[in-house]
Scaffold this active site. Structure first.
Site, PDB file in Angstrom:
ATOM      1  CG  HIS A  99      83.568  36.247  45.016  1.00 53.53           C
ATOM      2  ND1 HIS A  99      82.702  37.031  44.471  1.00 53.53           N
ATOM      3  CD2 HIS A  99      83.237  34.818  44.633  1.00 53.53           C
ATOM      4  CE1 HIS A  99      81.885  36.595  43.598  1.00 53.53           C
ATOM      5  NE2 HIS A  99      82.073  35.095  43.780  1.00 53.53           N
TER       6      HIS A  99
ATOM      7  CG  ASP B  66      84.612  40.004  44.945  1.00 56.44           C
ATOM      8  OD1 ASP B  66      85.364  39.534  44.091  1.00 56.44           O
ATOM      9  OD2 ASP B  66      83.858  39.919  45.774  1.00 56.44           O
TER      10      ASP B  66
END
Ligand code: XUL
Ligand code: CO
Length: 439
Positions: free
Chosen positions: A101, A104
């Site tokens: 993501h 992240d």
């Protein structure tokens, strides 16, 4: 940052007799299964969030994970150290892909501009490490669920400013996924749903969701991103009712909004069970509708009613999963992404290797068994015979579309008593067990 996973070298295949926890017992990347190597069949991917960002937090307790990169002095330095460590881990493990993501890999800044700048710094680093190691990006995605701005959803938020913010975030995530050669792009709508209909305009939310996805398709076209778009169904958690409930409801949504040509599904084991289905049901439904695009490999716990995202070690399930994947002709450009985390109690660095080796071996074993099962044709033959009545006579007329209710009534009136045959479920389960035991 210097070597993080000290004392671990490249994980090797040592065969089923090996007791070395840092070796593969079944995953032998070059081994041929049918006409493809194991590596090509399985297309393994590491999930950045669970493996490198997750700290082992649960609703009752703080993080437990020993992760040296989290000790860095500021969030951007930590993100860099994390990325370098991630590539060390993935190279040693020998996985061809990873997934992330946007949030992240890089921290949020004070505003969207700063956040995008942080992302650019980390994407440059990722690009360099990908080049050095040959590890590729299976898919990218945007985190549209953690930040408080998404409290009422993202594309389905009641607040148009949030819709716009989410669009900006996906626009950037598409750009970086393209930049890194991502082969797919995933939408998982953890906050796309509702808590109560008492405050929800469901029709507007669903229409907006479709508008959002059309915008993503248009933008991908505009920038020349040719990866496969995927929607990942999940019925609940964190939101009580999520619109992408399961494969069938996403299929209906895609058809209604004319999106079915642009999307396939990313099916996750633990999401299937949360929806009251088996993993095989979801894979099968997606496959027969030409929608099986990729898989998030994990497993739940039958005693717990939430998404525990455990490393997949159940051989029965990995066998039936690989059976569906082989019948699908593989997953490419999708793959098997370990959307799975080691347990909170497994906090040592090496547990990351043990967990992934366990999952990779379980899928390699499942692949071998599923291949033999398919080659034997035992299940297919049984099913073919079970439906034989549709290949001639009245059954063929039904299938060909030449029968109508009046004809069927005339036929039924002349029928003697109907006779059925046993479904022989236990015999079939014994066949699976025979192949599972033989390996
Ligand atoms: C959450 C989940 C996500 C998606 C990507 O249950 O599976 O991590 O895979 O957003
Ligand atoms: Co997932």
């Amino acid at each position: 940052m210097s070597e993080v996973f000290k004392g671990v070298s490249r994980i090797k295949y040592e065969g089923p007799e090996s007791k070395n926890p840092l070796a593969f017992k079944h995953y032998n990347p070059e081994e041929l299964v049918g006409d493809k190597t194991m590596e090509d069949h399985l297309r393994f991917s590491v999930a950045y969030w669970h493996t490198f960002t997750g700290q082992g937090v649960d609703p009752f307790g703080a993080g437990t994970m020993n992760r040296p990169w989290d000790q860095a002095s500021d969030p951007l330095s930590a993100a860099k150290e994390r990325m370098v460590a991630a590539f060390e881990f993935m190279s040693k493990l020998g996985v061809p892909y990873f997934c992330f993501h946007d949030r992240d890999i890089a921290p949020e800044g004070a505003n969207l501009r700063e956040t995008n700048k942080n992302l650019d710094v980390i994407v440059d680093l990722a690009k360099q490490l990908m080049k050095e190691t040959g590890i590729k990006l299976l898919w990218g995605t945007a985190n549209l669920f953690t930040h408080p701005r998404y409290v009422h959803g993202a594309a389905t938020s009641c607040n148009a400013d949030v819709f716009a913010y989410a669009a900006a975030q996906v626009k950037k995530a598409l750009e970086i996924t393209k930049e890194l050669g991502g082969e797919n792009y995933v939408f998982w709508g953890g906050r796309e749903g509702y808590e109560t209909l008492l405050n929800t305009d469901m029709k507007l939310e669903l229409d907006n969701f479709a508008r959002f996805l059309h915008m993503a398709v248009d933008y991908a076209k505009e920038i020349g991103f040719t990866g496969q778009f995927l929607i990942e169904p999940k019925p609940k958690e964190p939101t009580k009712h999520q619109y992408d409930f399961d494969a069938a409801s996403v299929h209906a949504f895609l058809q209604k909004y004319d999106l079915d040509k642009h999307f396939k599904l990313n099916i996750e084991a633990n999401h299937a069970t949360l929806a009251g289905h088996t993993f095989q049901h979801e894979l099968h439904y997606a496959r027969i509708n030409g929608l099986l695009g990729s898989v998030d490999a994990n497993q739940g716990d039958t005693l717990l009613g939430w998404d525990t995202d455990q490393m997949p070690t159940d051989l029965y399930t990995t066998t039936l999963t690989m059976y569906e994947i082989l019948k699908n002709g593989g997953l490419a450009p999708g793959g098997l992404n370990f959307d799975a985390k080691v347990r909170r109690g497994s906090f040592e660095l090496n547990d990351l290797f043990y967990g992934h080796i366990a999952g990779m071996d379980a899928f390699a074993y499942g692949l071998k068994v599923a291949h033999k099962l398919l080659q034997s044709g035992e299940l297919e033959q049984f099913i073919e015979e079970r439906y034989a009545s549709y290949r001639s006579g009245i059954g063929k007329q039904i299938v060909d579309g030449t029968a109508d209710f009046k004809q069927l009534e005339a036929y039924a009136l002349e029928l003697p008593e109907v006779t059925n045959q046993s479904g022989r479920q236990e015999v079939l389960e014994t066949i699976i067990n025979r192949y599972l035991i033989q390996g």
